[in-house]
Motif scaffolding. Structure first.
Motif, PDB file in Angstrom:
ATOM      1  N   LEU A  25       0.293  -6.794  -4.183  1.00 42.65           N
ATOM      2  CA  LEU A  25      -1.177  -6.378  -3.782  1.00 42.65           C
ATOM      3  C   LEU A  25      -0.833  -5.150  -3.168  1.00 42.65           C
ATOM      4  O   LEU A  25      -2.238  -4.722  -3.396  1.00 42.65           O
ATOM      5  CB  LEU A  25      -1.299  -7.391  -3.386  1.00 42.65           C
ATOM      6  N   ALA A  26       0.285  -5.336  -2.667  1.00 39.15           N
ATOM      7  CA  ALA A  26       0.068  -3.985  -1.855  1.00 39.15           C
ATOM      8  C   ALA A  26       0.567  -2.755  -2.961  1.00 39.15           C
ATOM      9  O   ALA A  26      -0.284  -1.641  -2.480  1.00 39.15           O
ATOM     10  CB  ALA A  26       1.512  -3.880  -1.040  1.00 39.15           C
ATOM     11  N   LEU A  27       0.756  -2.913  -3.833  1.00 31.16           N
ATOM     12  CA  LEU A  27       0.622  -1.759  -4.629  1.00 31.16           C
ATOM     13  C   LEU A  27      -0.609  -1.090  -5.271  1.00 31.16           C
ATOM     14  O   LEU A  27      -1.495  -0.489  -5.852  1.00 31.16           O
ATOM     15  CB  LEU A  27       1.647  -1.738  -5.699  1.00 31.16           C
ATOM     16  N   VAL A  28      -1.145  -2.653  -5.426  1.00 31.35           N
ATOM     17  CA  VAL A  28      -2.264  -2.247  -6.485  1.00 31.35           C
ATOM     18  C   VAL A  28      -3.562  -2.273  -5.367  1.00 31.35           C
ATOM     19  O   VAL A  28      -4.529  -0.833  -5.750  1.00 31.35           O
ATOM     20  CB  VAL A  28      -3.072  -3.747  -6.820  1.00 31.35           C
ATOM     21  N   PHE A  29      -4.027  -3.076  -3.870  1.00 33.47           N
ATOM     22  CA  PHE A  29      -4.783  -2.174  -2.723  1.00 33.47           C
ATOM     23  C   PHE A  29      -3.997  -0.106  -2.445  1.00 33.47           C
ATOM     24  O   PHE A  29      -5.037   0.471  -2.480  1.00 33.47           O
ATOM     25  CB  PHE A  29      -4.802  -2.648  -1.648  1.00 33.47           C
ATOM     26  N   GLY A  30      -2.596  -0.050  -2.768  1.00 33.06           N
ATOM     27  CA  GLY A  30      -2.497   0.905  -1.568  1.00 33.06           C
ATOM     28  C   GLY A  30      -2.739   1.795  -3.289  1.00 33.06           C
ATOM     29  O   GLY A  30      -3.283   3.397  -2.946  1.00 33.06           O
ATOM     30  N   ALA A  31      -2.844   1.891  -4.292  1.00 30.39           N
ATOM     31  CA  ALA A  31      -3.570   2.710  -5.592  1.00 30.39           C
ATOM     32  C   ALA A  31      -4.658   2.434  -5.126  1.00 30.39           C
ATOM     33  O   ALA A  31      -5.229   4.175  -6.004  1.00 30.39           O
ATOM     34  CB  ALA A  31      -2.695   2.421  -7.258  1.00 30.39           C
ATOM     35  N   THR A  32      -5.687   1.977  -5.056  1.00 29.34           N
ATOM     36  CA  THR A  32      -7.020   2.151  -4.948  1.00 29.34           C
ATOM     37  C   THR A  32      -7.220   3.955  -3.597  1.00 29.34           C
ATOM     38  O   THR A  32      -8.396   4.247  -3.988  1.00 29.34           O
ATOM     39  CB  THR A  32      -7.661   0.945  -4.004  1.00 29.34           C
TER      40      THR A  32
ATOM     41  N   LEU B 236      -6.801   0.686   3.135  1.00 26.05           N
ATOM     42  CA  LEU B 236      -5.744   0.482   4.236  1.00 26.05           C
ATOM     43  C   LEU B 236      -4.682  -0.476   4.598  1.00 26.05           C
ATOM     44  O   LEU B 236      -3.712  -1.078   4.478  1.00 26.05           O
ATOM     45  CB  LEU B 236      -5.883   1.741   4.822  1.00 26.05           C
ATOM     46  N   GLU B 237      -5.954  -0.964   5.302  1.00 24.86           N
ATOM     47  CA  GLU B 237      -5.482  -1.650   6.524  1.00 24.86           C
ATOM     48  C   GLU B 237      -4.873  -3.137   5.441  1.00 24.86           C
ATOM     49  O   GLU B 237      -3.960  -3.664   5.948  1.00 24.86           O
ATOM     50  CB  GLU B 237      -6.684  -1.939   7.014  1.00 24.86           C
TER      51      GLU B 237
ATOM     52  N   ASN C 210       0.081  -6.288   3.207  1.00 25.13           N
ATOM     53  CA  ASN C 210       0.007  -7.114   2.252  1.00 25.13           C
ATOM     54  C   ASN C 210       1.791  -7.386   2.488  1.00 25.13           C
ATOM     55  O   ASN C 210       2.084  -7.234   2.670  1.00 25.13           O
ATOM     56  CB  ASN C 210      -0.698  -6.959   1.073  1.00 25.13           C
ATOM     57  N   ALA C 211       2.011  -5.491   2.680  1.00 20.62           N
ATOM     58  CA  ALA C 211       3.103  -5.285   2.827  1.00 20.62           C
ATOM     59  C   ALA C 211       4.199  -5.501   4.218  1.00 20.62           C
ATOM     60  O   ALA C 211       5.082  -6.456   3.605  1.00 20.62           O
ATOM     61  CB  ALA C 211       3.237  -3.419   2.748  1.00 20.62           C
ATOM     62  N   ALA C 212       3.387  -5.658   5.444  1.00 22.20           N
ATOM     63  CA  ALA C 212       4.372  -6.026   6.358  1.00 22.20           C
ATOM     64  C   ALA C 212       4.198  -8.158   5.495  1.00 22.20           C
ATOM     65  O   ALA C 212       5.139  -8.776   6.501  1.00 22.20           O
ATOM     66  CB  ALA C 212       2.808  -6.491   7.449  1.00 22.20           C
ATOM     67  N   VAL C 213       2.933  -8.525   5.303  1.00 21.30           N
ATOM     68  CA  VAL C 213       3.477  -9.862   4.740  1.00 21.30           C
ATOM     69  C   VAL C 213       4.555  -9.814   4.265  1.00 21.30           C
ATOM     70  O   VAL C 213       5.569 -11.181   3.825  1.00 21.30           O
ATOM     71  CB  VAL C 213       2.289 -10.341   3.550  1.00 21.30           C
ATOM     72  N   ALA C 214       4.721  -9.379   3.300  1.00 21.87           N
ATOM     73  CA  ALA C 214       6.245  -9.284   1.786  1.00 21.87           C
ATOM     74  C   ALA C 214       7.274  -9.182   3.167  1.00 21.87           C
ATOM     75  O   ALA C 214       8.338  -9.926   2.868  1.00 21.87           O
ATOM     76  CB  ALA C 214       5.973  -7.970   1.114  1.00 21.87           C
ATOM     77  N   VAL C 215       7.406  -8.616   4.171  1.00 18.58           N
ATOM     78  CA  VAL C 215       8.392  -8.116   4.299  1.00 18.58           C
ATOM     79  C   VAL C 215       9.330  -8.937   5.226  1.00 18.58           C
ATOM     80  O   VAL C 215      10.068  -9.183   5.321  1.00 18.58           O
ATOM     81  CB  VAL C 215       8.085  -6.408   5.261  1.00 18.58           C
TER      82      VAL C 215
END
Length: 378
Positions: A130-137, A152-153, A158-163
């Motif tokens: 999800l972080a990659l998909v939203f980041g690509a947009t 962006l947020e 999503n990156a924070a949730v994963a980490v």
């Protein structure tokens, strides 16, 4: 945060049911609304700072949209756990979103470390995607606009949730992955659990330490982060402790054999007076058998006692607890599998049979629990 949980039977449902996924109910706990309101309230002034000139109403709508996208992202994370667990044949009782995130409640612990690791890794994997998909947009949407800021947020969230969930401590997904790794290396699930519980304590300590560091540095949001970190640390510590208690209950007590805990079994005619059957049950399990040789069930002593007080000559079958497939144990089963079955089955006594299906005794949940705590049966 988001995680998985191996649950005990009897835990009550709670929350608004949204829908079902493969017959698994998805629930929205009342506390989720509180969390979303807090996120919206905190994010609204931030939008105003990041986008000068935006109206209060627009900032509020943008903040509420972020809260909804965050909830949807956590839901997707949990669905990752849920789908993989179901593929391994593990029953998932429910998926629940609450104040601190979400939780997938799996009704039976994985039998192999690889299964544990894959179920745990599925959630963070979804968050990373999800972080990659939203980041690509972000490269498609015009930069600097409200939609770009929202994307962006959501990417960062999503990156924070994963980490965060990959941190190596129970009850986080990283803790379950650590348990699976240690379990696979040592062959002992208990060793993996204890290692991951220690990891959970370290994670909680680092959270509090980080919050205190922000206070020392005089950060503007220091008190907010102190509250967030304190609550999160409490969640981690409580979850780790719960995992340790659950591990003790699912493991067969050391130095104890099945024969040490199984009560002798007595077969009585189902039409026997309930008072007589109750008297015969002292220290034993009673199988009530009908005239045609079919077992009517195991005598439920509590029910028999209540009936005997009113009508002692009532047939004992009226106090019989049906013998279900899940309450029949084979005396040759591995002890840990027996302990796991007792832990996850809603019954207080189990009929133990030999290889030919003949009753060999009765195992009561209370006796196994007492042995796990180092007490002798009374």
């Amino acid at each position: 945060m988001a995680t998985t949980s191996w649950i005990r039977p009897g835990d009550p449902d709670g929350g608004l049911r949204l829908f079902r996924v493969r017959n698994v109910p998805v629930l929205l706990a009342p506390s989720w609304w509180i969390g979303s309101i807090v996120v919206t309230a905190l994010y609204t002034p931030m939008v105003g700072q990041l986008m000068p000139g935006i109206g209060t109403a627009a900032a509020l709508v943008l903040a509420a949209s972020f809260a909804l996208l965050l909830g949807a992202s956590v839901l997707a994370h949990e669905l990752g756990h849920c789908v993989v667990a179901l593929r391994y044949g593990l029953p998932v009782r429910r998926l629940r979103l609450f104040l601190l995130g979400g939780i997938s409640e799996v009704g039976r612990s994985p039998a192999k470390p690889a299964q544990e690791g894959m179920v745990a890794a599925a959630g963070p994997a979804v968050s990373i995607v999800l972080a990659l998909v939203f980041g690509a947009t972000l490269f498609v949407v015009p930069q600097g606009g409200p939609i770009w800021l929202l994307l962006l947020e959501t990417t960062l969230a999503n990156a924070a949730v994963a980490v965060f969930n990959l941190l190596p401590g129970l009850p986080l997904d990283g803790g379950r992955m650590l348990r699976a790794a240690v379990w696979g290396l040592t062959g002992k699930r208990g060793t993996g659990t204890r290692t991951a519980v220690v990891g959970g304590g370290i994670v909680a300590g680092l959270l509090v330490l980080w919050a205190l560091l922000r206070i020392v540095q005089g950060s503007n949001d220091r008190w907010l982060w102190l509250g967030v970190c304190a609550v999160t640390a409490w969640f981690v510590v409580a979850g780790a402790r719960s995992e340790l208690v659950s591990e003790m209950q699912r493991s067969w007590p050391e130095g104890v054999s099945l024969n040490d805990l199984v009560r002798p079994v007595l077969q009585l005619p189902a039409e026997s007076p309930v008072a007589d059957a109750l008297a015969a049950s002292a220290g034993r399990g009673v199988v009530l058998v009908r005239a045609d040789g079919v077992a009517a069930g195991l005598l439920d002593e509590d029910a028999a006692r209540r009936i005997a007080e009113r009508s002692p000559l009532t047939p004992a079958e009226s106090a019989a607890e049906p013998i279900r497939p899940e309450t029949v144990l084979l005396d040759s089963e591995p002890p840990d599998e027996i302990a796991e079955r007792v832990r996850t089955t809603a019954a207080w006594q189990f009929l133990v049979v030999d290889e030919e299906g003949r009753p060999a005794g009765v195992l009561r949940r209370q006796d196994l629990r007492a042995a796990s705590k180092g007490r002798r049966r009374t």
